[in-house]
Design a protein around this motif. Structure first.
Motif, PDB file in Angstrom:
ATOM      1  N   ARG A  56       0.957  -1.225  -0.068  1.00  0.00           N
ATOM      2  CA  ARG A  56       0.083  -0.209   0.183  1.00  0.00           C
ATOM      3  C   ARG A  56       0.764   1.410   0.154  1.00  0.00           C
ATOM      4  O   ARG A  56       0.650   2.211  -0.586  1.00  0.00           O
ATOM      5  CB  ARG A  56      -0.983  -0.056   1.503  1.00  0.00           C
ATOM      6  N   ALA A  57       1.821   1.388   0.688  1.00  0.00           N
ATOM      7  CA  ALA A  57       2.859   2.513   0.746  1.00  0.00           C
ATOM      8  C   ALA A  57       3.482   2.775  -0.631  1.00  0.00           C
ATOM      9  O   ALA A  57       3.621   3.815  -0.776  1.00  0.00           O
ATOM     10  CB  ALA A  57       3.961   1.974   1.641  1.00  0.00           C
ATOM     11  N   ARG A  58       4.165   1.643  -1.094  1.00  0.00           N
ATOM     12  CA  ARG A  58       4.386   1.763  -2.713  1.00  0.00           C
ATOM     13  C   ARG A  58       3.391   2.094  -3.609  1.00  0.00           C
ATOM     14  O   ARG A  58       3.747   2.908  -4.649  1.00  0.00           O
ATOM     15  CB  ARG A  58       4.982   0.530  -2.935  1.00  0.00           C
ATOM     16  N   ALA A  59       2.141   1.845  -3.626  1.00  0.00           N
ATOM     17  CA  ALA A  59       0.980   2.308  -4.366  1.00  0.00           C
ATOM     18  C   ALA A  59       0.603   3.804  -3.846  1.00  0.00           C
ATOM     19  O   ALA A  59      -0.005   4.303  -4.957  1.00  0.00           O
ATOM     20  CB  ALA A  59      -0.182   1.213  -4.081  1.00  0.00           C
ATOM     21  N   THR A  60       0.909   4.195  -2.861  1.00  0.00           N
ATOM     22  CA  THR A  60       0.483   5.467  -2.416  1.00  0.00           C
ATOM     23  C   THR A  60       1.141   6.531  -2.983  1.00  0.00           C
ATOM     24  O   THR A  60       2.320   6.708  -2.241  1.00  0.00           O
ATOM     25  CB  THR A  60       0.100   5.692  -1.254  1.00  0.00           C
ATOM     26  N   THR A  61       1.066   7.132  -4.194  1.00  0.00           N
ATOM     27  CA  THR A  61       2.116   7.964  -4.788  1.00  0.00           C
ATOM     28  C   THR A  61       1.987   9.319  -4.668  1.00  0.00           C
ATOM     29  O   THR A  61       2.645  10.173  -4.782  1.00  0.00           O
ATOM     30  CB  THR A  61       2.556   7.590  -6.305  1.00  0.00           C
ATOM     31  N   THR A  62       0.768   9.516  -4.596  1.00  0.00           N
ATOM     32  CA  THR A  62       0.130  11.129  -4.561  1.00  0.00           C
ATOM     33  C   THR A  62       0.290  11.828  -3.061  1.00  0.00           C
ATOM     34  O   THR A  62       0.613  12.784  -2.949  1.00  0.00           O
ATOM     35  CB  THR A  62      -1.432  11.093  -4.787  1.00  0.00           C
ATOM     36  N   LYS A  63       0.142  10.984  -2.237  1.00  0.00           N
ATOM     37  CA  LYS A  63       0.372  11.584  -0.777  1.00  0.00           C
ATOM     38  C   LYS A  63       1.642  10.994  -0.094  1.00  0.00           C
ATOM     39  O   LYS A  63       1.605   9.813   0.068  1.00  0.00           O
ATOM     40  CB  LYS A  63      -0.816  11.269   0.313  1.00  0.00           C
ATOM     41  N   LYS A  64       2.610  11.637   0.057  1.00  0.00           N
ATOM     42  CA  LYS A  64       4.007  11.181   0.484  1.00  0.00           C
ATOM     43  C   LYS A  64       3.757  10.999   1.960  1.00  0.00           C
ATOM     44  O   LYS A  64       4.198  10.050   2.576  1.00  0.00           O
ATOM     45  CB  LYS A  64       4.870  12.192   0.286  1.00  0.00           C
ATOM     46  N   SER A  65       3.135  11.679   2.853  1.00  0.00           N
ATOM     47  CA  SER A  65       2.861  11.507   4.237  1.00  0.00           C
ATOM     48  C   SER A  65       2.303  10.241   4.507  1.00  0.00           C
ATOM     49  O   SER A  65       2.619   9.478   5.607  1.00  0.00           O
ATOM     50  CB  SER A  65       2.148  12.680   4.921  1.00  0.00           C
ATOM     51  N   GLN A  66       1.275   9.939   3.688  1.00  0.00           N
ATOM     52  CA  GLN A  66       0.633   8.422   3.866  1.00  0.00           C
ATOM     53  C   GLN A  66       1.349   7.339   3.652  1.00  0.00           C
ATOM     54  O   GLN A  66       1.355   6.309   4.078  1.00  0.00           O
ATOM     55  CB  GLN A  66      -0.901   8.645   3.057  1.00  0.00           C
ATOM     56  N   SER A  67       1.920   7.521   2.540  1.00  0.00           N
ATOM     57  CA  SER A  67       3.068   6.357   2.184  1.00  0.00           C
ATOM     58  C   SER A  67       4.250   6.237   3.312  1.00  0.00           C
ATOM     59  O   SER A  67       4.390   5.206   3.501  1.00  0.00           O
ATOM     60  CB  SER A  67       3.830   6.950   0.818  1.00  0.00           C
TER      61      SER A  67
END
Length: 198
Positions: A56-67
């Motif tokens: 999920r962290a790798r897939a989350t490219t739009t929000k760096k804080s969430q990643s």
């Protein structure tokens, strides 16, 4: 005739002793088995959770804080796996990938070194070991290509010798780039042509 009741009593006493001994031994064995099995299940659950968080962290490219938050959670889960089962390489690999995603490349490289050392490397299949070697080589090049290029070549050549892995094109492409950086043009050309074949 007087000895018959004594023999029967001795046999009964022996039967009771054997019954209680077997019951005690089987309970001790089952307790050890249950404890080990429970720890294995917990390790597997946490490893799956850590892998899921990392994906999920790798897939989350739009929000760096969430990643970053997801990668930190994956790192925490990986550390828990390592605490329960320190000789399992999978926890160390997930830890390394989480650290890499967080930007801690040197620490990630150390975790890969730990995962690929004895006895942890024995817990990996041939394909998993080849993939880990490729990723470690890529990290070595990313951290310091000039100093670590030879070491990266060793990892990649070992992965080629293992002859397994999920992404052979990536393996040969990385090997070709390392050969090219070192000025070994013929070997680089061979590696790039192998990458094109796969």
């Amino acid at each position: 005739m007087a000895t018959d009741p004594i023999i029967q009593g001795a046999i009964m006493l022996l039967a009771f002793i054997m019954f209680f001994a077997l019951k005690y031994i089987s309970q001790q064995g089952l307790t050890k088995f249950r404890t080990k099995h429970r720890a294995t299940l917990q390790t597997q659950r946490q490893l799956i959770q850590a892998s899921h968080l990392l994906a999920r962290a790798r897939a989350t490219t739009t929000k760096k804080s969430q990643s970053q938050s997801l990668a930190k959670s994956a790192l925490t889960e990986a550390d828990d796996v390592i605490a329960i089962s320190p000789d399992d390489a999978a926890g160390h690999i997930v830890r390394a990938l989480s650290l890499d995603l967080l930007g801690h490349h040197v620490a990630a490289l150390k975790s890969f070194d730990t995962a690929l050392s004895y006895p942890r490397a024995k817990s990996l299949s041939v394909g998993e070991r080849a993939d880990a070697l490729v990723k470690r080589a890529e990290m070595k090049v990313a951290v310091n290509r000039r100093r670590r290029n030879d070491s990266a070549i060793e990892d990649l050549e070992e992965a080629v010798r293992l002859g397994a892995g999920t992404d052979a094109a990536r393996l040969f492409r990385s090997l070709g780039e390392c050969y090219e950086f070192k000025g070994m043009n013929e070997k680089a050309q061979w590696a790039f042509s192998e990458a094109l074949k796969t």
